[in-house]
Design a protein around this motif. Sequence first.
Motif, PDB file in Angstrom:
ATOM      1  N   ARG A   1       0.848  -1.192   0.000  1.00 37.31           N
ATOM      2  CA  ARG A   1       0.000   0.000   0.000  1.00 37.31           C
ATOM      3  C   ARG A   1       0.884   1.243   0.000  1.00 37.31           C
ATOM      4  NH1 ARG A   1      -0.288   2.224   5.157  1.00 37.31           N
ATOM      5  NH2 ARG A   1       0.542   0.891   6.808  1.00 37.31           N
ATOM      6  N   PRO A   2       0.580   2.238  -0.830  1.00 41.51           N
ATOM      7  CA  PRO A   2       1.337   3.494  -0.798  1.00 41.51           C
ATOM      8  C   PRO A   2       1.092   4.208   0.524  1.00 41.51           C
ATOM      9  CG  PRO A   2       0.017   3.294  -2.811  1.00 41.51           C
ATOM     10  CD  PRO A   2      -0.453   2.237  -1.875  1.00 41.51           C
ATOM     11  N   ALA A   3       2.150   4.593   1.201  1.00 42.30           N
ATOM     12  CA  ALA A   3       2.013   5.298   2.479  1.00 42.30           C
ATOM     13  C   ALA A   3       3.366   5.871   2.870  1.00 42.30           C
ATOM     14  CB  ALA A   3       1.483   4.382   3.574  1.00 42.30           C
ATOM     15  N   ALA A   4       3.336   6.945   3.653  1.00 40.23           N
ATOM     16  CA  ALA A   4       4.549   7.560   4.171  1.00 40.23           C
ATOM     17  C   ALA A   4       4.814   7.086   5.587  1.00 40.23           C
ATOM     18  CB  ALA A   4       4.404   9.076   4.158  1.00 40.23           C
ATOM     19  N   LEU A   5       6.090   7.146   5.988  1.00 41.04           N
ATOM     20  CA  LEU A   5       6.461   6.857   7.372  1.00 41.04           C
ATOM     21  C   LEU A   5       6.560   8.184   8.126  1.00 41.04           C
ATOM     22  CD1 LEU A   5       9.190   4.102   6.876  1.00 41.04           C
ATOM     23  CD2 LEU A   5       6.738   3.810   7.309  1.00 41.04           C
ATOM     24  N   GLY A   6       5.428   8.833   8.294  1.00 39.05           N
ATOM     25  CA  GLY A   6       5.410  10.110   8.992  1.00 39.05           C
ATOM     26  C   GLY A   6       5.544  11.295   8.047  1.00 39.05           C
ATOM     27  N   GLN A   7       5.313  12.482   8.585  1.00 38.28           N
ATOM     28  CA  GLN A   7       5.307  13.698   7.774  1.00 38.28           C
ATOM     29  C   GLN A   7       6.670  14.045   7.202  1.00 38.28           C
ATOM     30  OE1 GLN A   7       3.590  16.768  10.237  1.00 38.28           O
ATOM     31  NE2 GLN A   7       1.492  16.025   9.897  1.00 38.28           N
ATOM     32  N   ALA A   8       7.746  13.615   7.865  1.00 44.65           N
ATOM     33  CA  ALA A   8       9.092  13.980   7.421  1.00 44.65           C
ATOM     34  C   ALA A   8       9.729  12.943   6.504  1.00 44.65           C
ATOM     35  CB  ALA A   8       9.984  14.214   8.638  1.00 44.65           C
ATOM     36  N   ASP A   9       8.988  11.936   6.104  1.00 46.08           N
ATOM     37  CA  ASP A   9       9.538  10.853   5.278  1.00 46.08           C
ATOM     38  C   ASP A   9      10.024  11.402   3.933  1.00 46.08           C
ATOM     39  OD1 ASP A   9      10.136   8.542   3.905  1.00 46.08           O
ATOM     40  OD2 ASP A   9       8.142   7.654   4.078  1.00 46.08           O
ATOM     41  N   PRO A  10      11.336  11.371   3.656  1.00 43.22           N
ATOM     42  CA  PRO A  10      11.829  11.924   2.387  1.00 43.22           C
ATOM     43  C   PRO A  10      11.431  11.100   1.172  1.00 43.22           C
ATOM     44  CG  PRO A  10      13.608  10.844   3.561  1.00 43.22           C
ATOM     45  CD  PRO A  10      12.426  10.849   4.488  1.00 43.22           C
ATOM     46  N   PHE A  11      11.056   9.837   1.383  1.00 43.18           N
ATOM     47  CA  PHE A  11      10.692   8.954   0.276  1.00 43.18           C
ATOM     48  C   PHE A  11       9.189   8.703   0.218  1.00 43.18           C
ATOM     49  CE2 PHE A  11      14.968   7.142   1.700  1.00 43.18           C
ATOM     50  CZ  PHE A  11      15.698   7.952   0.836  1.00 43.18           C
ATOM     51  N   ALA A  12       8.407   9.594   0.811  1.00 34.20           N
ATOM     52  CA  ALA A  12       6.965   9.383   0.957  1.00 34.20           C
ATOM     53  C   ALA A  12       6.277   9.076  -0.372  1.00 34.20           C
ATOM     54  CB  ALA A  12       6.325  10.599   1.610  1.00 34.20           C
ATOM     55  N   ALA A  13       6.621   9.815  -1.424  1.00 42.36           N
ATOM     56  CA  ALA A  13       5.936   9.658  -2.708  1.00 42.36           C
ATOM     57  C   ALA A  13       6.302   8.355  -3.402  1.00 42.36           C
ATOM     58  CB  ALA A  13       6.264  10.842  -3.614  1.00 42.36           C
ATOM     59  N   SER A  14       7.375   7.715  -2.948  1.00 47.67           N
ATOM     60  CA  SER A  14       7.873   6.507  -3.607  1.00 47.67           C
ATOM     61  C   SER A  14       7.660   5.238  -2.799  1.00 47.67           C
ATOM     62  CB  SER A  14       9.385   6.652  -3.869  1.00 47.67           C
ATOM     63  OG  SER A  14       9.681   7.841  -4.573  1.00 47.67           O
ATOM     64  N   ARG A  15       7.132   5.379  -1.588  1.00 53.33           N
ATOM     65  CA  ARG A  15       7.119   4.253  -0.654  1.00 53.33           C
ATOM     66  C   ARG A  15       5.870   3.388  -0.807  1.00 53.33           C
ATOM     67  NH1 ARG A  15      10.444   3.561   3.440  1.00 53.33           N
ATOM     68  NH2 ARG A  15      10.975   5.771   3.675  1.00 53.33           N
ATOM     69  N   GLU A  16       6.078   2.064  -0.747  1.00 50.82           N
ATOM     70  CA  GLU A  16       4.996   1.080  -0.740  1.00 50.82           C
ATOM     71  C   GLU A  16       5.253   0.127   0.415  1.00 50.82           C
ATOM     72  OE1 GLU A  16       4.988  -0.760  -4.558  1.00 50.82           O
ATOM     73  OE2 GLU A  16       4.505   1.077  -5.623  1.00 50.82           O
ATOM     74  N   ILE A  17       4.333   0.068   1.363  1.00 53.17           N
ATOM     75  CA  ILE A  17       4.517  -0.699   2.588  1.00 53.17           C
ATOM     76  C   ILE A  17       3.817  -2.054   2.492  1.00 53.17           C
ATOM     77  CG2 ILE A  17       4.048  -0.747   5.071  1.00 53.17           C
ATOM     78  CD1 ILE A  17       4.284   2.291   5.069  1.00 53.17           C
ATOM     79  N   ALA A  18       4.549  -3.111   2.844  1.00 50.77           N
ATOM     80  CA  ALA A  18       3.963  -4.456   2.890  1.00 50.77           C
ATOM     81  C   ALA A  18       3.606  -4.855   4.315  1.00 50.77           C
ATOM     82  CB  ALA A  18       4.937  -5.469   2.308  1.00 50.77           C
ATOM     83  N   TRP A  19       4.364  -4.340   5.282  1.00 52.41           N
ATOM     84  CA  TRP A  19       4.118  -4.688   6.689  1.00 52.41           C
ATOM     85  C   TRP A  19       4.493  -3.515   7.569  1.00 52.41           C
ATOM     86  CZ3 TRP A  19       6.718  -4.937  11.301  1.00 52.41           C
ATOM     87  CH2 TRP A  19       6.105  -5.669  12.339  1.00 52.41           C
ATOM     88  N   GLN A  20       3.710  -3.297   8.594  1.00 47.71           N
ATOM     89  CA  GLN A  20       3.978  -2.245   9.565  1.00 47.71           C
ATOM     90  C   GLN A  20       3.398  -2.704  10.894  1.00 47.71           C
ATOM     91  OE1 GLN A  20       2.404   1.597   8.418  1.00 47.71           O
ATOM     92  NE2 GLN A  20       4.141   2.641   9.337  1.00 47.71           N
ATOM     93  N   GLY A  21       4.210  -2.658  11.950  1.00 44.75           N
ATOM     94  CA  GLY A  21       3.691  -3.185  13.202  1.00 44.75           C
ATOM     95  C   GLY A  21       4.586  -2.957  14.380  1.00 44.75           C
ATOM     96  N   SER A  22       4.788  -4.021  15.181  1.00 43.50           N
ATOM     97  CA  SER A  22       5.438  -3.919  16.475  1.00 43.50           C
ATOM     98  C   SER A  22       6.855  -3.370  16.359  1.00 43.50           C
ATOM     99  CB  SER A  22       5.468  -5.296  17.151  1.00 43.50           C
ATOM    100  OG  SER A  22       6.152  -6.226  16.343  1.00 43.50           O
ATOM    101  N   GLY A  23       7.244  -2.622  17.402  1.00 44.33           N
ATOM    102  CA  GLY A  23       8.581  -2.055  17.433  1.00 44.33           C
ATOM    103  C   GLY A  23       8.765  -0.865  16.522  1.00 44.33           C
ATOM    104  N   GLY A  24       7.661  -0.319  15.992  1.00 41.99           N
ATOM    105  CA  GLY A  24       7.776   0.801  15.068  1.00 41.99           C
ATOM    106  C   GLY A  24       8.450   0.419  13.772  1.00 41.99           C
ATOM    107  N   MET A  25       8.413  -0.862  13.414  1.00 46.16           N
ATOM    108  CA  MET A  25       9.117  -1.353  12.227  1.00 46.16           C
ATOM    109  C   MET A  25       8.171  -1.451  11.048  1.00 46.16           C
ATOM    110  SD  MET A  25      11.683  -4.655  11.897  1.00 46.16           S
ATOM    111  CE  MET A  25      13.079  -3.702  12.508  1.00 46.16           C
ATOM    112  N   SER A  26       8.716  -1.293   9.850  1.00 46.54           N
ATOM    113  CA  SER A  26       7.962  -1.461   8.613  1.00 46.54           C
ATOM    114  C   SER A  26       8.883  -2.033   7.554  1.00 46.54           C
ATOM    115  CB  SER A  26       7.360  -0.128   8.150  1.00 46.54           C
ATOM    116  OG  SER A  26       8.382   0.824   7.944  1.00 46.54           O
TER     117      SER A  26
END
Length: 244
Positions: free
Chosen positions: A20-45
């Motif tokens: 899914r296209p998504a940013a890792l917060g407002q300051a993510d420099p790669f926000a427009a290019s990022r595709e997340i497969a997993w996000q969860g415990s430990g603040g990891m993605s």
Amino acid sequence: MSAALVLYRASGAPLSTPFRPAALGQADPFAASREIAWQGSGGMSAGRLRLEGAFEIARFPHQETLVVVQGELHVETEGAAPLVLKPDSGVVLTTGAALRVSAPVPTLVVFCAADCPQPVQPGVFPLVAEADFKPSANSLPKEILLGPVPQCRSDNVVDETSIHAKIGTWDSTPYHRIVRAHPVNEFMHILDGGVRFAEPDGSVVAVERGDAVFVPQGASIGWESSERVAKFYVVQTVPAGEGK
């Protein structure tokens, strides 16, 4: 969904893993290019980036491991020679780093990122397949092994104790173990050999050289390899009761 989430296949075979296209917060420099497969415990993605062009970053906002699977990535920091990353090479960027990242051609990168507000090991660290391997303690109890105890080696490039994470290169002789709860969040990019991950329902997810996969902590998974396996890895142990 499979316990072993395949992020990339070097063969070009289609993936069943949803992104899914998504940013890792407002300051993510790669926000427009990022595709997340997993996000969860430990603040990891974990997921992938499709990069092209240049990114001037005054302060990197989190810890992130990048491994190039297609194309070429340049990473420049003040006072250091530029890193030129091609397939099967990578880099660890830590919170607070000032850098310039550029992709002169369309480039596909797999990533594993984690929240790391105050790193104890700041900087920019390259990952290379020709690592300085040292024998590592085997943490596999004999009762979970279905065969000989493997001989493992590792090169820990980053040991970020503030978030219980280690990053580097690892290899092992062949081994086979039962399906059990995975003890860590783990990103893997396979540099040599192949692994068959057994699922609780009897299905198998096979990965080969050049593939990338993520296994969440607690996922039920087995391991079988019949030849030397080498990989880049990110492992993070999330203490009980600690969430994202």
